[in-house]
Design a protein around this motif. Structure first.
Motif, PDB file in Angstrom:
ATOM      1  N   HIS A 569       0.804  -1.225   0.000  1.00 49.46           N
ATOM      2  CA  HIS A 569       0.000   0.000   0.000  1.00 49.46           C
ATOM      3  C   HIS A 569       0.839   1.279   0.000  1.00 49.46           C
ATOM      4  O   HIS A 569       0.398   2.297  -0.544  1.00 49.46           O
ATOM      5  CB  HIS A 569      -0.933   0.019   1.207  1.00 49.46           C
ATOM      6  CG  HIS A 569      -1.937  -1.080   1.231  1.00 49.46           C
ATOM      7  ND1 HIS A 569      -2.849  -1.299   0.218  1.00 49.46           N
ATOM      8  CD2 HIS A 569      -2.171  -2.055   2.163  1.00 49.46           C
ATOM      9  CE1 HIS A 569      -3.605  -2.345   0.518  1.00 49.46           C
ATOM     10  NE2 HIS A 569      -3.215  -2.819   1.681  1.00 49.46           N
ATOM     11  N   TRP A 570       2.006   1.258   0.635  1.00 49.57           N
ATOM     12  CA  TRP A 570       2.775   2.485   0.829  1.00 49.57           C
ATOM     13  C   TRP A 570       4.128   2.400   0.141  1.00 49.57           C
ATOM     14  O   TRP A 570       4.778   1.348   0.139  1.00 49.57           O
ATOM     15  CB  TRP A 570       2.995   2.738   2.328  1.00 49.57           C
ATOM     16  CG  TRP A 570       1.739   3.073   3.057  1.00 49.57           C
ATOM     17  CD1 TRP A 570       0.885   2.207   3.661  1.00 49.57           C
ATOM     18  CD2 TRP A 570       1.186   4.377   3.247  1.00 49.57           C
ATOM     19  NE1 TRP A 570      -0.174   2.874   4.221  1.00 49.57           N
ATOM     20  CE2 TRP A 570      -0.012   4.212   3.984  1.00 49.57           C
ATOM     21  CE3 TRP A 570       1.573   5.660   2.873  1.00 49.57           C
ATOM     22  CZ2 TRP A 570      -0.811   5.284   4.351  1.00 49.57           C
ATOM     23  CZ3 TRP A 570       0.788   6.726   3.246  1.00 49.57           C
ATOM     24  CH2 TRP A 570      -0.405   6.545   3.970  1.00 49.57           C
ATOM     25  N   SER A 571       4.548   3.523  -0.442  1.00 50.96           N
ATOM     26  CA  SER A 571       5.873   3.608  -1.056  1.00 50.96           C
ATOM     27  C   SER A 571       6.427   5.011  -0.841  1.00 50.96           C
ATOM     28  O   SER A 571       5.679   5.973  -0.630  1.00 50.96           O
ATOM     29  CB  SER A 571       5.801   3.295  -2.547  1.00 50.96           C
ATOM     30  OG  SER A 571       5.062   4.275  -3.246  1.00 50.96           O
ATOM     31  N   ASP A 600      -1.574   3.545  -2.004  1.00 55.20           N
ATOM     32  CA  ASP A 600      -2.445   2.917  -2.993  1.00 55.20           C
ATOM     33  C   ASP A 600      -3.311   1.876  -2.308  1.00 55.20           C
ATOM     34  O   ASP A 600      -2.817   0.834  -1.867  1.00 55.20           O
ATOM     35  CB  ASP A 600      -1.585   2.257  -4.094  1.00 55.20           C
ATOM     36  CG  ASP A 600      -2.433   1.695  -5.226  1.00 55.20           C
ATOM     37  OD1 ASP A 600      -3.658   1.577  -5.052  1.00 55.20           O
ATOM     38  OD2 ASP A 600      -1.866   1.368  -6.279  1.00 55.20           O
ATOM     39  N   TYR A 601      -4.620   2.187  -2.207  1.00 56.01           N
ATOM     40  CA  TYR A 601      -5.580   1.253  -1.638  1.00 56.01           C
ATOM     41  C   TYR A 601      -6.647   0.901  -2.671  1.00 56.01           C
ATOM     42  O   TYR A 601      -7.847   1.021  -2.429  1.00 56.01           O
ATOM     43  CB  TYR A 601      -6.230   1.845  -0.384  1.00 56.01           C
ATOM     44  CG  TYR A 601      -5.468   1.558   0.883  1.00 56.01           C
ATOM     45  CD1 TYR A 601      -5.697   0.395   1.622  1.00 56.01           C
ATOM     46  CD2 TYR A 601      -4.495   2.442   1.329  1.00 56.01           C
ATOM     47  CE1 TYR A 601      -4.992   0.137   2.775  1.00 56.01           C
ATOM     48  CE2 TYR A 601      -3.778   2.199   2.487  1.00 56.01           C
ATOM     49  CZ  TYR A 601      -4.029   1.034   3.212  1.00 56.01           C
ATOM     50  OH  TYR A 601      -3.322   0.776   4.360  1.00 56.01           O
ATOM     51  N   GLN A 602      -6.206   0.496  -3.838  1.00 57.85           N
ATOM     52  CA  GLN A 602      -7.079   0.087  -4.930  1.00 57.85           C
ATOM     53  C   GLN A 602      -7.972   1.228  -5.402  1.00 57.85           C
ATOM     54  O   GLN A 602      -7.648   1.905  -6.359  1.00 57.85           O
ATOM     55  CB  GLN A 602      -7.919  -1.145  -4.533  1.00 57.85           C
ATOM     56  CG  GLN A 602      -7.090  -2.368  -4.186  1.00 57.85           C
ATOM     57  CD  GLN A 602      -6.297  -2.890  -5.371  1.00 57.85           C
ATOM     58  OE1 GLN A 602      -6.784  -2.868  -6.495  1.00 57.85           O
ATOM     59  NE2 GLN A 602      -5.082  -3.330  -5.115  1.00 57.85           N
ATOM     60  N   ARG A 603      -9.089   1.485  -4.738  1.00 58.39           N
ATOM     61  CA  ARG A 603      -9.983   2.570  -5.167  1.00 58.39           C
ATOM     62  C   ARG A 603      -9.416   3.937  -4.836  1.00 58.39           C
ATOM     63  O   ARG A 603      -9.709   4.914  -5.501  1.00 58.39           O
ATOM     64  CB  ARG A 603     -11.349   2.406  -4.502  1.00 58.39           C
ATOM     65  CG  ARG A 603     -12.153   1.195  -5.005  1.00 58.39           C
ATOM     66  CD  ARG A 603     -13.487   1.114  -4.300  1.00 58.39           C
ATOM     67  NE  ARG A 603     -14.242   2.346  -4.509  1.00 58.39           N
ATOM     68  CZ  ARG A 603     -15.239   2.754  -3.736  1.00 58.39           C
ATOM     69  NH1 ARG A 603     -15.586   2.042  -2.668  1.00 58.39           N
ATOM     70  NH2 ARG A 603     -15.890   3.879  -3.998  1.00 58.39           N
ATOM     71  N   TRP A 604      -8.612   4.011  -3.770  1.00 62.01           N
ATOM     72  CA  TRP A 604      -8.025   5.282  -3.337  1.00 62.01           C
ATOM     73  C   TRP A 604      -6.539   5.292  -3.641  1.00 62.01           C
ATOM     74  O   TRP A 604      -5.837   4.309  -3.419  1.00 62.01           O
ATOM     75  CB  TRP A 604      -8.208   5.463  -1.829  1.00 62.01           C
ATOM     76  CG  TRP A 604      -9.554   5.944  -1.428  1.00 62.01           C
ATOM     77  CD1 TRP A 604     -10.621   5.195  -1.035  1.00 62.01           C
ATOM     78  CD2 TRP A 604      -9.984   7.306  -1.360  1.00 62.01           C
ATOM     79  NE1 TRP A 604     -11.686   5.980  -0.736  1.00 62.01           N
ATOM     80  CE2 TRP A 604     -11.329   7.295  -0.915  1.00 62.01           C
ATOM     81  CE3 TRP A 604      -9.375   8.536  -1.622  1.00 62.01           C
ATOM     82  CZ2 TRP A 604     -12.061   8.458  -0.731  1.00 62.01           C
ATOM     83  CZ3 TRP A 604     -10.094   9.694  -1.442  1.00 62.01           C
ATOM     84  CH2 TRP A 604     -11.430   9.660  -0.997  1.00 62.01           C
ATOM     85  N   ARG A 605      -6.050   6.442  -4.134  1.00 61.72           N
ATOM     86  CA  ARG A 605      -4.617   6.639  -4.299  1.00 61.72           C
ATOM     87  C   ARG A 605      -4.258   8.057  -3.881  1.00 61.72           C
ATOM     88  O   ARG A 605      -4.955   9.003  -4.244  1.00 61.72           O
ATOM     89  CB  ARG A 605      -4.191   6.419  -5.757  1.00 61.72           C
ATOM     90  CG  ARG A 605      -4.333   4.995  -6.244  1.00 61.72           C
ATOM     91  CD  ARG A 605      -3.760   4.862  -7.625  1.00 61.72           C
ATOM     92  NE  ARG A 605      -3.969   3.526  -8.166  1.00 61.72           N
ATOM     93  CZ  ARG A 605      -3.562   3.135  -9.362  1.00 61.72           C
ATOM     94  NH1 ARG A 605      -2.932   3.980 -10.153  1.00 61.72           N
ATOM     95  NH2 ARG A 605      -3.790   1.914  -9.772  1.00 61.72           N
ATOM     96  N   LYS A 652     -11.612   6.014  -7.418  1.00 64.07           N
ATOM     97  CA  LYS A 652     -12.396   5.285  -8.406  1.00 64.07           C
ATOM     98  C   LYS A 652     -13.740   4.959  -7.770  1.00 64.07           C
ATOM     99  O   LYS A 652     -13.876   4.006  -6.995  1.00 64.07           O
ATOM    100  CB  LYS A 652     -11.669   4.010  -8.834  1.00 64.07           C
ATOM    101  CG  LYS A 652     -12.345   3.288  -9.988  1.00 64.07           C
ATOM    102  CD  LYS A 652     -11.504   2.115 -10.479  1.00 64.07           C
ATOM    103  CE  LYS A 652     -12.163   1.456 -11.689  1.00 64.07           C
ATOM    104  NZ  LYS A 652     -11.342   0.319 -12.206  1.00 64.07           N
ATOM    105  N   ILE A 653     -14.741   5.779  -8.090  1.00 66.31           N
ATOM    106  CA  ILE A 653     -16.048   5.646  -7.453  1.00 66.31           C
ATOM    107  C   ILE A 653     -16.708   4.326  -7.834  1.00 66.31           C
ATOM    108  O   ILE A 653     -17.258   3.613  -6.999  1.00 66.31           O
ATOM    109  CB  ILE A 653     -16.947   6.838  -7.826  1.00 66.31           C
ATOM    110  CG1 ILE A 653     -16.328   8.130  -7.261  1.00 66.31           C
ATOM    111  CG2 ILE A 653     -18.359   6.646  -7.300  1.00 66.31           C
ATOM    112  CD1 ILE A 653     -17.105   9.374  -7.599  1.00 66.31           C
TER     113      ILE A 653
END
Length: 699
Positions: A569-571, A600-605, A652-653
């Motif tokens: 998730h984190w970079s 990066d949490y799939q729908r949220w970035r 990404k709604i």
């Protein structure tokens, strides 16, 4: 044999993690891609439009079971040896059954395959017996995109005008400070593409005024292209570009330049007709074009009649009659003030031309011929300067060229030679080679006469246009294993005639060395050094010395970069850049330190960056690529003293709707005003926001 082979490689696939666990198919790591492929920024030009144009090539995935060496070369990702191994594999075992079969091809390591995945497919387009209208209505790659940008501090151009001594008002922008951009596109790979792009820059009006040739948005671009209709390989209506040979005649606006990728970017690919989708208001054709295939031959014809911005003046001819002439062409695309609006669409540019392209059955040899005739609606008479006396003058130009490419084992030879109406010639010849699975080499020589005129040329070179330049480029890439990579190039160039701010023949050189270390896919570290030596005028000279006295400016750039993924998730990304510049006996320097944190949490970035910078002058400005909303690129030139930060969010709604929002701010500690002229801001900070939405149909 095929069956035994498949059993073997599927056993290999089962024994390692699948790609889907560590890579989302179809996504492009744009930041890494651009920093590796494209050259280092040297000016504050609108690179974003050029990058967006090139990415359009990659938005149409290549079918690996129906591809050619020319197509694979256009990706800038594969060496000649890798391409040879790919076709040897498919010739021996037949078409690929799975994308994972790439692992069985020699020299196709996991890193190469990860880079290749977003740009390739195996399945055919869903092109059925349904009508074109039905395929358009059901195409999966269909979207509408809207973008809003704004600088929130007030620039001088948006303030009330001042009154001069003669009672006249000073010039100001007529529109508001909002930048609006929208794009609609529907496409199906190798079947059709249609869409339009509209754009309004800050300071421009949203107005319907035929008298000033303004119809709502300032700029409208549109295209409709059909592919593979029997012998007609391409039929294009609207705006388009062409790319054939090495870009001496048809360059399509794509030029990767000199950067961290030192081998594959020296060669251009013959990609034919491409839809034009950028918002730059020049460098494209508007009209019709088609490509017809007969056996090994392809014939492309084009006809274009496009408006162009220009400064029109009236002079007296030999019979003392008034004649309108073009004194300069305007390529900024900005129409904010009465003067800029007066330059809008003041002339027409007509083009007629074509290409004949031959490719042998083995697809390892190509030869072609380009021809282009251009005509302006008014004569082009430049303001005379000593450095531009060999530039284009007149109303018509024509240019013809011959080009070839030949793939022999692990060597790839290519070249093009052209001649324009003036008699000026331009030539490019080069070679790429995989000398060893771990060592690659590239060599390119070019020679562009001072009176070589190519309006749509965009070939390899130090200058922004193929004119008044000679040079020899050498590139090396050494990769002993998966962890280490060393890239190096050296480019020596000459300018036989004068240039702007260089009032004497001059020469120079440039070299770059990048050492990369990647112990795993989670970590990448590289160190880069670049040196450039180029002459320019000495603006302040003592005594009675010649005003054409030159000095060699020498610039050194240093980059230290660390990318690390903390978890899935984190970079983080840490970078230090610095430079020194020596000119006319003085030395100046500058640096920038940046830190990124990405989530990066799939729908949220979320992406964020904080930068501190300190430079002595403009010659030491620091260019650092920034993440931005989809298909928009930000490469600010940081100079002076201060700090900059931004935060970018994506949501990404659902399958159809995605939103982006970006906030950036630069705070200077060494000034109380920013910019000059109508772009001047009273204060020491500049704030910009960007909002974008994309709606994808048929998802």
């Amino acid at each position: 044999m095929k069956k035994s082979f498949l059993i073997g490689y599927f056993c290999v696939v089962i024994s390692i993690p699948t790609f889907s666990q560590i890579y989302r198919k179809g996504e492009i790591d744009i930041e890494s891609f651009i920093e590796n492929i494209f050259g280092m920024q040297k000016t504050e030009d609108e690179y974003e439009d050029l990058y967006e144009g090139l990415l359009q090539v990659f938005l149409n995935p290549i079918n690996l079971n129906r591809t050619s060496p020319e197509e694979l070369n256009s990706l800038y990702l594969l060496s000649p040896s890798q391409i040879n191994h790919f076709f040897e594999h498919t010739e021996k075992f037949g078409k690929l059954i799975s994308i994972y079969e790439l692992q069985a091809i020699p020299e196709f390591d996991l890193e190469t395959i990860y880079k290749l995945l977003p740009f390739v497919v195996l399945e055919e387009s869903t092109k059925t017996a349904s009508s074109l209208l039905e395929r358009i209505q059901t195409a999966k790659d269909a979207y509408f995109l809207f973008r809003h940008r704004r600088v929130w501090e007030t620039r001088r151009g948006f303030t009330p005008p001042d009154t001069l001594n003669n009672g006249r008002l000073t010039s100001r922008y007529l529109g508001d400070p909002n930048s609006l951009y929208s794009r609609f596109r529907i496409q199906q790979t190798k079947d059709f593409s249609l869409g339009f792009t509209v754009d309004k820059d800050p300071g421009e009006e949203l107005i319907w005024d035929p008298n000033t040739k303004r119809y709502g948005f300032n700029f409208l671009s549109y295209h409709f292209i059909l592919y593979n209709k029997g012998k007609f390989k391409t039929i294009s209506i609207g705006d388009y570009q062409l790319q054939f040979g090495q870009g001496l005649v048809f360059g399509a606006g794509f030029n990767a330049g000199k950067g961290g990728e030192t081998i594959t970017t020296v060669r251009r690919s013959s990609l034919g007709i491409r839809p034009y989708t950028a918002a730059l208001e020049f460098g494209f054709f508007r009209g019709i074009a088609t490509t017809v295939q007969s056996g090994p031959f392809k014939v492309t014809l084009l006809a274009s009649n496009a408006p162009r911005d220009g400064n029109i003046q009236v002079q007296l001819d030999s019979l003392e009659r008034e004649e309108a002439i073009i004194t300069s062409l305007q390529s900024s695309g900005l129409h904010r003030t009465p003067t800029e609006i007066g330059n809008k669409n003041q002339l027409r540019e007509k083009n007629i031309g074509g290409n004949i392209h031959y490719e042998n059955r083995r697809k390892d040899f190509q030869i072609g011929f380009n021809s282009l005739f251009s005509q302006f609606s008014k004569p082009f008479i430049r303001t005379e300067r000593i450095y531009n006396q060999f530039e284009f003058y007149g109303q018509e130009n024509y240019i013809n060229s011959l080009y070839f490419s030949y793939n022999f084992q692990n060597f790839y030879f290519f070249g093009e030679s052209a001649i324009s109406k003036s008699g000026g010639q331009g030539s490019v010849i080069g070679m790429m080679s995989s000398l060893h699975p771990k060592l690659s080499l590239s060599v390119l020589w070019r020679n562009y006469d001072r009176n070589f005129h190519s309006f749509y040329g965009n070939s390899f070179g130090e200058g922004s246009r193929p004119i008044n330049e000679k040079g020899l480029y050498l590139g090396i890439n050494f990769k002993p294993n998966q962890k280490y990579n060393w890239a190096f190039y050296y480019d020596s160039f000459q300018f036989p005639w004068l240039k702007f701010r260089v009032y004497a023949p001059s020469s120079g050189h440039e070299w770059l060395s990048r050492f990369s270390y990647s112990p795993s896919r989670k970590t990448l570290l590289f160190v880069q050094v670049r040196e450039e030596s180029k002459a320019r005028n000495i603006s302040e000279y003592p005594g009675f010395q010649s005003p054409y006295l030159l000095d060699q400016g020498k610039r050194w750039n240093y980059v230290f970069n660390l990318d690390h993924s903390l978890n899935k998730h984190w970079s983080i990304k840490s970078r230090v850049t610095s430079s020194t510049f020596r000119f006319n006996g003085s030395k100046t320097s500058g640096f920038a330190i940046s830190q990124d944190i990405n989530m990066d949490y799939q729908r949220w970035r979320l992406s964020s960056r904080f930068v501190l910078f300190d430079t002595d002058d403009f010659d030491n400005r620091q260019f650092i690529y920034e993440r931005n909303v989809l298909w928009l690129f930000s490469i600010p030139a940081l100079h002076g003293q201060g700090m900059r930060y931004y935060i970018l969010g994506q949501l990404k709604i659902n399958q159809k709707l995605s939103l982006w929002a970006r906030y950036s701010k630069t705070i200077y500690t060494d000034r109380e005003t920013i910019g000059s002229g109508l772009q001047q801001i009273e204060g020491n900070q500049i704030t910009e926001t960007t909002f974008q939405l994309r709606y994808q149909f048929n998802r």
